[in-house]
Design a protein around this motif. Structure first.
Motif, PDB file in Angstrom:
ATOM      1  N   VAL A 306       0.820  -1.202   0.000  1.00 25.26           N
ATOM      2  CA  VAL A 306       0.000   0.000   0.000  1.00 25.26           C
ATOM      3  C   VAL A 306       0.865   1.268   0.000  1.00 25.26           C
ATOM      4  N   PHE A 307       1.935   1.255   0.781  1.00 24.66           N
ATOM      5  CA  PHE A 307       2.697   2.497   0.940  1.00 24.66           C
ATOM      6  C   PHE A 307       3.981   2.579   0.120  1.00 24.66           C
ATOM      7  N   ARG A 308       4.612   1.470  -0.139  1.00 26.88           N
ATOM      8  CA  ARG A 308       5.872   1.540  -0.880  1.00 26.88           C
ATOM      9  C   ARG A 308       6.019   0.301  -1.757  1.00 26.88           C
TER      10      ARG A 308
ATOM     11  N   ILE C  35     -14.009  -5.565  -9.816  1.00 29.75           N
ATOM     12  CA  ILE C  35     -12.698  -4.888  -9.893  1.00 29.75           C
ATOM     13  C   ILE C  35     -11.599  -5.768 -10.459  1.00 29.75           C
ATOM     14  N   LYS C  36     -11.939  -6.893 -11.037  1.00 26.89           N
ATOM     15  CA  LYS C  36     -10.955  -7.774 -11.661  1.00 26.89           C
ATOM     16  C   LYS C  36      -9.849  -8.193 -10.686  1.00 26.89           C
ATOM     17  N   LEU C  37     -10.221  -8.288  -9.429  1.00 23.06           N
ATOM     18  CA  LEU C  37      -9.236  -8.748  -8.447  1.00 23.06           C
ATOM     19  C   LEU C  37      -9.579 -10.166  -8.023  1.00 23.06           C
ATOM     20  N   ASN C  99      -7.193   3.336  -6.086  1.00 22.41           N
ATOM     21  CA  ASN C  99      -7.119   4.778  -6.305  1.00 22.41           C
ATOM     22  C   ASN C  99      -5.886   5.152  -7.120  1.00 22.41           C
ATOM     23  N   LYS C 100      -4.788   4.455  -6.820  1.00 21.68           N
ATOM     24  CA  LYS C 100      -3.537   4.753  -7.525  1.00 21.68           C
ATOM     25  C   LYS C 100      -3.490   4.088  -8.896  1.00 21.68           C
ATOM     26  N   ARG C 101      -4.516   3.348  -9.215  1.00 15.90           N
ATOM     27  CA  ARG C 101      -4.540   2.540 -10.441  1.00 15.90           C
ATOM     28  C   ARG C 101      -3.284   1.666 -10.533  1.00 15.90           C
ATOM     29  N   MET C 105      -1.017  -6.877 -10.479  1.00 13.42           N
ATOM     30  CA  MET C 105      -0.131  -7.726  -9.701  1.00 13.42           C
ATOM     31  C   MET C 105      -0.005  -7.215  -8.270  1.00 13.42           C
ATOM     32  N   SER C 106       0.057  -5.892  -8.099  1.00 14.68           N
ATOM     33  CA  SER C 106       0.177  -5.342  -6.749  1.00 14.68           C
ATOM     34  C   SER C 106      -1.046  -5.700  -5.917  1.00 14.68           C
ATOM     35  N   LEU C 107      -2.206  -5.598  -6.539  1.00 17.07           N
ATOM     36  CA  LEU C 107      -3.430  -5.942  -5.826  1.00 17.07           C
ATOM     37  C   LEU C 107      -3.406  -7.392  -5.387  1.00 17.07           C
ATOM     38  N   LEU C 108      -2.955  -8.216  -6.282  1.00 16.77           N
ATOM     39  CA  LEU C 108      -2.933  -9.650  -6.007  1.00 16.77           C
ATOM     40  C   LEU C 108      -2.017  -9.952  -4.823  1.00 16.77           C
TER      41      LEU C 108
END
Ligand SMILES: Nc1ncnc2c1ncn2[C@@H]1O[C@H](COP(=O)(O)OP(=O)(O)OP(=O)(O)O)[C@@H](O)[C@H]1O
Ligand SMILES: [Mg+2]
Lengths: 318, 256, 306
Positions: A306-308, C35-37, C99-101, C105-108
């Motif tokens: 979330v942050f970095r 949200i395709k997550l 929010n950051k779009r 992969m980060s979401l996963l």
């Protein structure tokens, strides 16, 4: 957290020059190389363990950091490597010959899992690898040849030039050499035609394909090489521990290696190293947290993302 | 001889027919344009040609060989390159690295080459660099080769896309709205660049463009589509005076 | 027992198992649709649901008894609280990335972190022990020859059906349901139309998590014991179910769960498969399916926009 990040950034700035960085690396190398002369068994054990996770983290980093593929069952490759070596050594094959066999088996496993799924959306790969990790464990627990739930015990120690690897110092240096090899390979891959292809695909798969890059094949390479790293680490793990059991390769193991890569920063070699160091040192330093360790790791994973999301190791500037 | 032949190409998305029974041919060594109002199906047609969309029916021949429904990377390897309407650069890589991607299909070093650093591989790397730099020189941004793509001005980002496509060493280059977002000066340079690509490099050019002035200036032949169908074909003057085109396209020009 | 009765028995078992899979698969599919997550933590939400239900039954059981009344109250409490937990997870872990779009992969990976947090959290709290989910439900039921179908089994299947009907009504007939479907199609357009996208996504998490919690409590009641690790495998299976039905499709998730439940119980009966290998069997189905028909039974194949 913001503070510690700032600190690393500043440190990096101060050490920014190529010369200082080279000197720092040389000092670090020398310290690690002569450490066994001063350190006790406990420290050597912790360091060896760290080396081991560095190799795994560097391997997973190729899959997730270079090629951008989420692998949630990475411990499975490490398991395949360890079991292959264990089983073949029990059949009388010399340790050093089991290594290529382990690599081949891991690559085959990588192809079986990656082949069909890499064509699909990347998140499908995540879940399939997760399943694969779990299945590997179940298979190991239910087959005779893998020793069932209790696993394999009494794996021989390997010999090199007539010297039997036996004491912790022997393994310290063995794993240290592995780390250095792994770093060199990871670096060279990163700066190669293949390494760039991974990066193109990670940044924009359509554009990469328009440039004539075969995404499936390129990703499969990453997957296979990552598998091979896991296999080698597993092979050495087997002879260091002399016993392996299915529970060593549970999802928790995969998640920890993933954390090491994410924490340091995906795609960055020093990041993967930093992550592995943290992974091993943290529970050693904060012994009293005991069982809470995994909980802390989980929370940490969320906080980092979330942050970095780029990890603790600072970005290369341009 | 035509380098590209599109025969009765149709592409459907569910109920929508984006490309309908479209046929045209591109002569070798020519500069040709595909025009039509917004949403006419131009980009969709490009995507079919380059393999990104699998057409529903029809046939596409490139250098006499069918490339219909082939994978994009294979089509690129056969000598067709493209740019994207919305810039699709590798934003966090340097300009040079971006362009080097184009050489991928013309080189072969693999895993062992990378790990062992063999002489052949080192030589290949030099070649990739050299060709890429030549392409950057050709589009005029060699001096910016070490900048990150995301930090470039819009016009320069477009140039990176062209250089990258040229680095695949194509025989046919598809440009999707290359002039979009460029200023008058840059448009002039684009016209001469397109001509140089054809004259100096011998590459056939097919472009999609909304800027009628530019289209009329460079194209030797123009195909006009509307609602996925071809409504006219011919030289600039022929097309300009075609009532169907005026109705479908030029009539709307002032809205844009 | 004759083959006929074996089939009936397995059909019942498969239906129950399938009900659990369906309920969990729904949450996967709803979140994926919107949200395709791939909400990796969803299996753990199910597990937390079982534990919250267990806790609620412990508190209210002494007043209401541990029969159907107590269980129903525990189930509703668990659904509500775990629904809130789902919303919380969405707000804390996923929405900042949306929010950051951020790349998918980060979401996963974040979802993996959430999963790890939940299951290790429960492990620490329960010391990794099994908890006995004791109820006063007996084994009375309807006898069909040698096959006994308990009332518990019947009530489980009927409750699942009711939950699904309510969901179906909610998705198709209410404003919220319509907003969810609209967002799945085009988020930006919805934003322009004044739909509160974040709130609707949050609601989706609530509903999906509540359904998983219901499944968790029912599974606890049915199997009689719960464990922090119980969400892991079912997460994987429910995902498989969602893929079988066509991920993103709500009827697909229902159907996929039932099919998987039936396949799995049938698979257990096969020689060579047996219960030790049933997870391997399910996983094999998943791989085969992904290779042959990744869009599933009810999923639509669409050409991804460039
Ligand atoms: N992947 C897709 N799925 C569904 N519909 C699509 C897809 N791609 C394009 N379309 C639709 O096909 C039609 C043609 O679109 P296309 O992008 O080809 O038009 P265009 O001629 O390039 O327009 P413009 O000049 O605005 O770029 C449009 O109605 C568009 O919405
Ligand atoms: Mg277009």
């Amino acid at each position: 957290m913001g503070n510690s990040v700032g600190l690393i950034d500043r440190l990096k700035e101060n050490l920014g020059g190529k010369k200082t960085r080279g000197a720092a690396l040389a000092v670090l190398f020398a310290v690690v190389a002569i450490l066994p002369l001063f350190a006790n068994n406990y420290i050597e054990e912790v360091m060896t363990n760290t080396f081991f996770y560095i190799v795994l983290a560097l391997g997973l980093n190729i899959v997730i950091g270079y090629a951008g593929l989420v692998d949630l069952g990475y411990a499975a490759f490490f398991a395949v490597g360890a079991y292959t070596t264990g089983i073949f050594m029990k059949m009388g094959v010399d340790f050093w010959f089991t290594i290529p066999i382990s690599i081949v088996f891991c690559i085959i496993a990588g192809i079986i899992i990656g082949g069909p799924t890499l064509r699909l959306r990347s998140d499908y790969l995540a879940i399939v690898t997760l399943g694969f990790g779990e299945i590997t464990r179940i298979v190991a627990r239910n087959l005779k040849i893998t020793g069932g739930a209790s696993g394999l015990v009494g794996i021989e120690r390997p010999t090199i030039f007539g010297h039997k690897l036996y004491q912790i110092t022997d393994f310290y240096y063995t794993f240290f050499v592995l780390v250095i090899l792994a770093i060199i390979i990871a670096m060279r891959l990163h700066n190669s035609r293949l390494g760039r292809a991974w990066q193109y695909i990670r940044e924009d798969e359509d554009a990469a394909e328009a440039m004539g890059i075969d995404p499936v094949k390129t990703k499969l390479y990453a997957y296979m090489i990552g598998a091979a790293f896991g296999g080698v680490a597993g092979a050495f793990f087997a002879v260091k521990m002399t016993a392996i059991s299915p529970e060593t390769f549970a999802f928790t193991q995969s998640a920890m290696i993933l954390l090491a890569v994410i924490l340091g920063g995906m795609g960055k070699i020093p990041g993967a190293i930093l992550g592995a160091v943290f992974l091993v040192f943290f529970p050693e330093i904060f012994r009293e947290i005991g069982q809470m360790r995994m909980l802390v790791f989980g929370i940490l994973l969320v906080i980092i993302m979330v942050f970095r999301p780029q990890g603790l190791w600072p970005q290369r500037k341009s | 001889m035509s380098i590209l032949e599109v025969k009765k190409l149709t592409l459907r998305f569910g109920g929508l027919t984006a490309v309908s029974n479209l046929s045209f041919a591109v002569e070798e060594n020519s500069i040709m344009s595909l025009i039509g109002p917004n949403g006419a199906g131009k980009t969709s047609a490009f995507n079919c040609l380059t393999g990104f969309y699998k057409g529903s029916e029809g046939e596409i021949l490139f250098k006499g060989q069918s490339i219909f429904k082939q994978k994009p990377h294979k089509i690129t390897k056969q000598g067709m390159a493209r740019t994207f309407q919305n810039l699709r650069l590798f934003k966090d890589m340097t300009v040079l690295e971006n362009v080097m991607s184009g050489m991928h299909s013309r080189t072969s070093a693999g895993v062992f080459g990378a790990i062992l650093r063999m002489p052949s591989q080192i030589h290949e790397e030099q070649k990739i660099r050299q060709v890429s730099e030549e392409c950057l020189e050709f589009v005029g941004i060699l001096d910016k080769k070490d900048r990150l793509a995301r930090n470039l001005a819009y016009g320069d980002q477009r140039r990176v896309e062209w250089a990258r496509a040229l680095a695949t060493q194509p025989q046919l280059l598809l440009l999707d709205e290359p002039a979009a977002g460029l200023n008058q000066d840059e448009k002039e340079q684009l016209v001469s660049l397109i001509r140089r690509i054809r004259d100096d490099l011998g590459i056939t050019v097919l472009l999609i463009e909304h800027d009628m002035g530019l289209v009329m200036k460079v194209s030797e032949k123009i195909v006009v589509i509307d609602y996925g169908q071809k409504i006219a074909e011919g030289t600039a003057t022929e097309v300009k005076n075609n009532p169907k085109v005026i109705e479908a396209y030029l009539g709307k020009e002032d809205e844009e | 027992m004759s083959l006929f009765y074996i089939v009936i028995q397995q059909l019942v078992n498969g239906l129950i198992l399938g009900s659990f899979y369906s309920l969990v698969a729904l949450g996967y599919s709803m979140v994926y649709g919107i949200i395709k997550l791939l909400n990796f933590a969803h299996g753990d939400i199910y597990m937390v649901g079982a534990f919250v239900g267990f806790g609620a039954l412990g508190i209210f059981g002494s007043i209401l008894g541990v029969g159907w009344l107590g269980i129903t109250v525990a189930l509703l409490i668990s659904m509500f609280l775990v629904g809130l937990l789902g919303m919380l997870v969405h707000r804390i872990a996923y929405q900042p990335l949306l929010n950051k779009r951020a790349p998918r992969m980060s979401l996963l990976i974040t979802a993996v972190g959430v999963s790890f947090t939940l299951f290790n959290g429960v492990m620490v709290m329960t010391n990794g022990e099994y908890k006995a989910f004791s109820t006063s439900l007996g084994y009375e039921g309807i006898s069909l020859g040698p096959v006994n179908i308990t009332y518990t089994q019947i009530i489980m299947v009927v409750s699942t059906a009711i939950l699904m009907l309510v969901l179906y009504w909610f998705i198709n007939r209410t404003m919220y349901g319509k907003a969810m479907r609209a967002i799945a199609l085009d988020q930006d357009a919805c934003r322009l139309m004044g739909i509160n996208v974040t709130k609707t996504i949050s609601l989706t998490f609530f509903v999906g998590s509540a359904l998983a919690a219901a499944a968790g409590v029912m599974a606890g009641v049915y199997y009689g014991s719960i464990h922090f690790y119980m969400g892991f495998i079912i997460g994987l299976k429910a995902f498989t179910a969602a893929v079988i039905g066509g991920i993103g499709s709500i009827p697909g998730a229902m159907l996929g769960g039932l099919i998987l439940g039936l396949l799995e119980t049938a698979g257990t009966q096969l020689p060579f498969v047996g219960s030790a290998w049933k997870d391997v069997f399910t996983f094999g189905i998943l791989i085969l399916l992904l290779v042959s028909k990744p869009t599933g039974i009810l999923g639509k194949s669409e050409i991804e926009r460039m």
